[in-house]
Design a protein around this motif. Structure first.
Motif, PDB file in Angstrom:
ATOM      1  N   TYR A 161      23.833 -16.262  16.172  1.00 14.54           N
ATOM      2  CA  TYR A 161      24.529 -15.505  17.211  1.00 14.54           C
ATOM      3  C   TYR A 161      25.929 -15.059  16.805  1.00 14.54           C
ATOM      4  O   TYR A 161      26.321 -13.916  17.081  1.00 14.54           O
ATOM      5  CB  TYR A 161      24.603 -16.344  18.504  1.00 14.54           C
TER       6      TYR A 161
ATOM      7  N   TYR B  89      24.721 -12.736  24.294  1.00 15.78           N
ATOM      8  CA  TYR B  89      25.288 -13.785  25.150  1.00 15.78           C
ATOM      9  C   TYR B  89      24.206 -14.421  26.028  1.00 15.78           C
ATOM     10  O   TYR B  89      24.206 -15.641  26.264  1.00 15.78           O
ATOM     11  CB  TYR B  89      26.416 -13.228  26.010  1.00 15.78           C
ATOM     12  N   GLU B  90      23.263 -13.609  26.493  1.00 18.65           N
ATOM     13  CA  GLU B  90      22.172 -14.145  27.309  1.00 18.65           C
ATOM     14  C   GLU B  90      21.359 -15.169  26.517  1.00 18.65           C
ATOM     15  O   GLU B  90      20.994 -16.231  27.047  1.00 18.65           O
ATOM     16  CB  GLU B  90      21.264 -13.013  27.788  1.00 18.65           C
TER      17      GLU B  90
ATOM     18  N   GLN C 245      22.375 -17.048  24.254  1.00 26.08           N
ATOM     19  CA  GLN C 245      23.163 -18.266  24.064  1.00 26.08           C
ATOM     20  C   GLN C 245      23.347 -19.043  25.363  1.00 26.08           C
ATOM     21  O   GLN C 245      23.951 -20.119  25.365  1.00 26.08           O
ATOM     22  CB  GLN C 245      24.543 -17.902  23.512  1.00 26.08           C
TER      23      GLN C 245
ATOM     24  N   SER D 158      25.045 -17.857  27.951  1.00 28.00           N
ATOM     25  CA  SER D 158      26.295 -17.418  28.597  1.00 28.00           C
ATOM     26  C   SER D 158      25.959 -16.273  29.560  1.00 28.00           C
ATOM     27  O   SER D 158      26.255 -15.102  29.295  1.00 28.00           O
ATOM     28  CB  SER D 158      27.315 -16.969  27.544  1.00 28.00           C
TER      29      SER D 158
ATOM     30  N   SER E  71      26.966 -15.414  32.590  1.00 29.77           N
ATOM     31  CA  SER E  71      28.033 -14.679  33.260  1.00 29.77           C
ATOM     32  C   SER E  71      28.572 -13.564  32.363  1.00 29.77           C
ATOM     33  O   SER E  71      28.778 -12.429  32.811  1.00 29.77           O
ATOM     34  CB  SER E  71      29.172 -15.634  33.649  1.00 29.77           C
ATOM     35  N   LYS E  72      28.808 -13.889  31.081  1.00 30.13           N
ATOM     36  CA  LYS E  72      29.256 -12.880  30.127  1.00 30.13           C
ATOM     37  C   LYS E  72      28.194 -11.801  29.953  1.00 30.13           C
ATOM     38  O   LYS E  72      28.499 -10.602  29.863  1.00 30.13           O
ATOM     39  CB  LYS E  72      29.559 -13.520  28.770  1.00 30.13           C
TER      40      LYS E  72
ATOM     41  N   GLN F 100      21.766 -16.863  36.062  1.00 24.05           N
ATOM     42  CA  GLN F 100      23.078 -17.326  36.515  1.00 24.05           C
ATOM     43  C   GLN F 100      23.015 -17.863  37.943  1.00 24.05           C
ATOM     44  O   GLN F 100      23.967 -18.483  38.416  1.00 24.05           O
ATOM     45  CB  GLN F 100      24.091 -16.168  36.433  1.00 24.05           C
TER      46      GLN F 100
END
Length: 424
Positions: A248, A285-286, A288, A290, A292-293, A321
């Motif tokens: 990533y 980011y998804e 990983q 994360s 919200s990011k 989320q």
């Protein structure tokens, strides 16, 4: 005189002789034997320059004028082909000239080149079936040498296969016939394009390491050339591949390089490019966790250019989320009817159903039987690997363990297919 040029003159003599209703005896008399003319016309032998000149004169063609005209047309076709490879539009004059060069009988090499460039133009305007039909006519005439016609044919047919999502055809052709050897003498940008397309095909085939190898070859061949849009594609494609290899941070380095390029080159700053880049960052980011990011980047991506692929990704990240407010807003703004691509529509059904306060076994089963066989048939393994375990968990919450096991079997089968392709 080059061999392929001489062969071309032989075909041209034959074409004009037949158009005028002349026999080989009529044309050959006083110059050569009819059998020797037959071999010239069919490219079996290469004659002396003076023989070609006399034969051309016999059928009323000025060889020098023909050469000059061919050179002008060849240069024009190369210019148009280079523009199409760089995603540039042809001018009206260029298109008119290209259409005028189309000939139903490919009696010259220049006719083949004109037809190939025209088929590439058809691809650029999404007239794919017509492009394919034209390429099928050209296919039997390809000599498979390191010549210009063969190089163009490889590049253009690869582009058509990609347009029809025929990734395995591209991979198998390269593995069985090493067609990249035929383009070793082509322009470096054309070589880079072909390796990029191989990387794309391998990525979509879940053979990620091979995809990474080819994108590195494309980058190496392309080095020291100034084509910012293609450079952006290389950054993005490598980032996507690295992301699927779970590297990533390395992926984000590539995406950041693409963002820096976009910010500094106004000519490539289009909504589509910004949207695509932010979508890739969001998905990284998804993956990983994360979410919200990821939501933030999906929202930014969609603000540049509304795209239902981005929307479904944004909905999926919002679901993970557990952001009920955003989910409600997205479901209202983008109802099922707005999703035209089947796998987008099916993901919408999955996420909408999974977001309901109360779900029945019957509801879960209706969606499952509609969606998962389709994912399997279309080889959407990554979608199966995300949604099948989710569905199994929802079944388990309702104590429907048999149905949960069926969904886990979908996921296991998909993971095995991905494992086999990654290790091939």
């Amino acid at each position: 005189m080059l061999d392929n040029e001489a062969n071309n003159w032989g075909r041209l003599i034959k074409y004009h002789r037949q158009r005028q209703g002349l026999r080989q005896d009529d044309v050959a008399v006083g110059i050569c034997t009819p059998s020797y003319l037959s071999r010239i016309e069919n490219g079996v032998v290469l004659a002396e320059q003076t023989v070609y000149e006399m034969l051309f004169n016999r059928v009323g063609i000025d060889l020098n004028h023909e050469k000059e005209n061919d050179e002008i047309n060849r240069s024009l076709l190369e210019t148009m082909y280079a523009k199409l490879l760089s995603n540039e539009s042809l001018t009206e004059n260029e298109l008119t000239r290209l259409e005028s060069l189309q000939n139903e009988s490919f009696h010259q090499e220049i006719d083949l080149q004109a037809a190939l460039v025209y088929s590439r133009y058809l691809c650029s305007i999404d007239v794919l079936n017509e492009a394919r039909v034209l390429l099928e006519k050209i296919g039997p005439l390809i000599n498979w040498h390191q010549d210009r016609v063969t190089q163009m044919f490889i590049g253009i047919t690869t582009n058509v296969h990609l347009s029809f999502l025929e990734f395995q055809q591209i991979i198998l052709r390269e593995e069985k016939h090493n067609v990249s050897n035929y383009i070793n003498s082509a322009h470096r940008f054309e070589q880079a394009n072909y390796f990029y397309h191989l990387a794309f095909a391998h990525h979509r085939n879940y053979s990620f390491q091979q995809a990474l190898d080819y994108i590195d070859r494309a980058t190496q061949v392309f080095s020291h050339q100034y084509k910012p849009l293609f450079q952006l594609k290389l950054y993005s494609m490598k980032g996507v591949i690295l992301n699927d290899l779970h590297r990533y941070q390395d992926a984000l380095v590539e995406f950041e390089a693409g963002q820096d390029l976009l910010e500094n080159v106004p000519t490539i700053q289009t909504p589509r490019q910004w949207s695509s880049l932010y979508n890739n960052i969001a998905y990284c980011y998804e993956c990983q966790g994360s979410f919200s990011k990821a939501m933030s980047y999906y929202e930014q991506a969609n603000s540049f250019e509304e795209d239902m692929h981005l929307v479904i990704n944004w909905i999926r990240a919002s679901y993970q989320q557990r952001d009920k407010e955003t989910l409600t807003k997205l479901f209202l703004t983008y109802p099922k009817e707005r999703f035209e691509v089947p796998h987008h529509r099916y993901q919408f059904l999955l996420l909408k159903c999974a977001s309901e306060e109360e779900i029945t076994i019957a509801q879960l089963k209706d969606v499952e039987e509609l969606v998962f066989p389709y994912f399997k048939k279309q080889e959407y393994y990554s979608l199966t690997l995300y949604y099948a375990p989710l569905w199994a968990r929802l079944y388990e919450e309702l104590r429907a363990y048999k149905q949960a096991n069926i969904c886990l079997t979908y996921a296991f089968t998909a993971s095995e297919q991905v494992r086999l392709r990654m290790s091939s």
